[in-house]
Design a protein around this motif. Structure first.
Motif, PDB file in Angstrom:
ATOM      1  N   ILE A 277      50.306  51.327  43.559  1.00 54.34           N
ATOM      2  CA  ILE A 277      50.579  52.618  44.193  1.00 54.34           C
ATOM      3  C   ILE A 277      50.822  53.693  43.129  1.00 54.34           C
ATOM      4  N   ARG A 278      51.650  53.398  42.168  1.00 51.02           N
ATOM      5  CA  ARG A 278      52.007  54.366  41.128  1.00 51.02           C
ATOM      6  C   ARG A 278      50.794  54.843  40.335  1.00 51.02           C
ATOM      7  N   HIS A 279      49.839  53.947  40.099  1.00 49.61           N
ATOM      8  CA  HIS A 279      48.682  54.290  39.273  1.00 49.61           C
ATOM      9  C   HIS A 279      47.404  54.492  40.087  1.00 49.61           C
ATOM     10  N   ASN A 280      47.535  54.471  41.413  1.00 49.72           N
ATOM     11  CA  ASN A 280      46.413  54.693  42.320  1.00 49.72           C
ATOM     12  C   ASN A 280      45.245  53.749  42.012  1.00 49.72           C
ATOM     13  N   LEU A 281      45.564  52.454  41.960  1.00 48.12           N
ATOM     14  CA  LEU A 281      44.566  51.434  41.650  1.00 48.12           C
ATOM     15  C   LEU A 281      44.327  50.537  42.856  1.00 48.12           C
ATOM     16  N   LYS A 282      43.102  50.072  42.985  1.00 50.31           N
ATOM     17  CA  LYS A 282      42.754  49.172  44.080  1.00 50.31           C
ATOM     18  C   LYS A 282      43.155  47.734  43.764  1.00 50.31           C
ATOM     19  N   ASP A 283      43.052  47.339  42.520  1.00 53.30           N
ATOM     20  CA  ASP A 283      43.379  45.984  42.087  1.00 53.30           C
ATOM     21  C   ASP A 283      44.265  46.062  40.850  1.00 53.30           C
ATOM     22  N   ILE A 284      45.077  45.030  40.650  1.00 54.42           N
ATOM     23  CA  ILE A 284      45.890  44.940  39.438  1.00 54.42           C
ATOM     24  C   ILE A 284      45.481  43.685  38.672  1.00 54.42           C
ATOM     25  N   PRO A 285      44.980  43.864  37.441  1.00 51.83           N
ATOM     26  CA  PRO A 285      44.610  42.703  36.622  1.00 51.83           C
ATOM     27  C   PRO A 285      45.852  41.934  36.166  1.00 51.83           C
ATOM     28  N   ILE A 286      45.729  40.627  36.126  1.00 52.64           N
ATOM     29  CA  ILE A 286      46.801  39.751  35.655  1.00 52.64           C
ATOM     30  C   ILE A 286      46.335  39.134  34.336  1.00 52.64           C
ATOM     31  N   VAL A 287      47.173  39.268  33.313  1.00 52.11           N
ATOM     32  CA  VAL A 287      46.870  38.736  31.980  1.00 52.11           C
ATOM     33  C   VAL A 287      48.039  37.878  31.503  1.00 52.11           C
ATOM     34  N   ASP A 288      47.745  36.956  30.602  1.00 52.94           N
ATOM     35  CA  ASP A 288      48.835  36.175  30.021  1.00 52.94           C
ATOM     36  C   ASP A 288      49.429  36.955  28.844  1.00 52.94           C
ATOM     37  N   LYS A 289      50.387  36.365  28.167  1.00 52.90           N
ATOM     38  CA  LYS A 289      51.090  37.067  27.084  1.00 52.90           C
ATOM     39  C   LYS A 289      50.184  37.412  25.907  1.00 52.90           C
ATOM     40  N   LEU A 290      49.020  36.751  25.803  1.00 54.97           N
ATOM     41  CA  LEU A 290      48.068  37.056  24.736  1.00 54.97           C
ATOM     42  C   LEU A 290      47.001  38.060  25.173  1.00 54.97           C
ATOM     43  N   GLY A 291      47.053  38.461  26.454  1.00 54.65           N
ATOM     44  CA  GLY A 291      46.067  39.398  26.975  1.00 54.65           C
ATOM     45  C   GLY A 291      44.853  38.743  27.592  1.00 54.65           C
ATOM     46  N   VAL A 292      44.870  37.410  27.714  1.00 59.21           N
ATOM     47  CA  VAL A 292      43.751  36.696  28.332  1.00 59.21           C
ATOM     48  C   VAL A 292      43.742  37.011  29.827  1.00 59.21           C
ATOM     49  N   PHE A 293      42.591  37.392  30.306  1.00 61.39           N
ATOM     50  CA  PHE A 293      42.416  37.802  31.699  1.00 61.39           C
ATOM     51  C   PHE A 293      42.435  36.583  32.615  1.00 61.39           C
ATOM     52  N   LEU A 294      43.324  36.603  33.617  1.00 60.53           N
ATOM     53  CA  LEU A 294      43.477  35.477  34.539  1.00 60.53           C
ATOM     54  C   LEU A 294      42.883  35.743  35.912  1.00 60.53           C
ATOM     55  N   GLY A 295      42.776  37.003  36.293  1.00 60.41           N
ATOM     56  CA  GLY A 295      42.271  37.375  37.606  1.00 60.41           C
ATOM     57  C   GLY A 295      42.909  38.681  38.043  1.00 60.41           C
ATOM     58  N   VAL A 296      42.734  39.020  39.321  1.00 66.24           N
ATOM     59  CA  VAL A 296      43.319  40.257  39.839  1.00 66.24           C
ATOM     60  C   VAL A 296      44.035  40.002  41.158  1.00 66.24           C
ATOM     61  N   VAL A 297      45.015  40.842  41.421  1.00 69.26           N
ATOM     62  CA  VAL A 297      45.603  40.900  42.750  1.00 69.26           C
ATOM     63  C   VAL A 297      44.877  42.051  43.440  1.00 69.26           C
ATOM     64  N   PRO A 298      44.061  41.740  44.453  1.00 69.86           N
ATOM     65  CA  PRO A 298      43.237  42.764  45.100  1.00 69.86           C
ATOM     66  C   PRO A 298      44.007  43.600  46.118  1.00 69.86           C
ATOM     67  N   SER A 299      43.427  44.726  46.476  1.00 66.06           N
ATOM     68  CA  SER A 299      44.067  45.701  47.355  1.00 66.06           C
ATOM     69  C   SER A 299      44.471  45.127  48.706  1.00 66.06           C
ATOM     70  N   ASP A 300      43.658  44.269  49.290  1.00 64.92           N
ATOM     71  CA  ASP A 300      44.032  43.743  50.605  1.00 64.92           C
ATOM     72  C   ASP A 300      45.281  42.876  50.526  1.00 64.92           C
ATOM     73  N   ILE A 301      45.442  42.143  49.456  1.00 66.78           N
ATOM     74  CA  ILE A 301      46.647  41.333  49.263  1.00 66.78           C
ATOM     75  C   ILE A 301      47.843  42.248  48.995  1.00 66.78           C
ATOM     76  N   ILE A 302      47.642  43.285  48.198  1.00 62.18           N
ATOM     77  CA  ILE A 302      48.711  44.248  47.911  1.00 62.18           C
ATOM     78  C   ILE A 302      49.198  44.889  49.208  1.00 62.18           C
ATOM     79  N   LEU A 303      48.261  45.353  50.026  1.00 60.02           N
ATOM     80  CA  LEU A 303      48.635  45.985  51.294  1.00 60.02           C
ATOM     81  C   LEU A 303      49.333  45.002  52.230  1.00 60.02           C
TER      82      LEU A 303
END
Length: 159
Positions: A108-134
């Motif tokens: 909501i704060r950044h007006n994004l549809k999805d939020i990427p999830i990364v580990d502590k090294l920045g490795v991309f794990l996936g996203v939390v999509p807008s429908d799940i957020i809503l």
């Protein structure tokens, strides 16, 4: 295009309310060495395998998230343009342990549809999509109303 995300996270070791439990991996992921035309072709080829196509996620050869580009922008760019030149590199991300509500607030704060999830090294794990957020926001709203009416007890400790 749909580069398989390789992670060995044990979901059960994370709190139930954390982002790792609500992310999806069926999204467009490409290497930072590709050009826009190649990405368009891969997207069209793999469209049936994808659950969400709001953004193209750009990673390096180690799987580290380097940038994103919206699908809308992708089709406006010359086909011979390297994705690394046009992707957004100022990224809003969350970690596997990030609470679901925090993920929703980031979106909501950044007006994004999805939020990427990364580990502590920045490795991309996936996203939390807008429908799940809503959905999570909706459930939280219902819980708050039920608590206000005394129907649902307040939790003294959360997961």
């Amino acid at each position: 295009m749909h580069k398989e995300i390789n992670n060995n996270l044990f979901h059960s070791s994370f709190p139930r309310e954390s982002a790792i439990h609500i992310l999806t991996k069926k999204i467009p992921i490409v290497l930072d060495t590709l050009q826009v035309g190649a990405i368009e072709n891969l997207l069209l080829k793999d469209i049936e395998k994808l659950e969400h196509i709001n953004y193209i996620y750009v990673v390096d050869e180690k799987g580290i998230l380097k940038g994103v580009l919206s699908i809308k922008e992708l089709f406006r760019i010359a086909k011979n343009t390297p994705i690394a030149r046009v992707m957004k590199t100022h990224l809003v991300t969350a970690y596997p342990r990030t609470h679901r509500e925090t993920v929703a607030l980031l979106a909501i704060r950044h007006n994004l549809k999805d939020i990427p999830i990364v580990d502590k090294l920045g490795v991309f794990l996936g996203v939390v999509p807008s429908d799940i957020i809503l959905n999570n926001l909706h459930q939280k709203g219902i819980e708050e109303v039920l608590r206000a009416e005394g129907i649902l007890k307040h939790d003294s400790a959360r997961d």
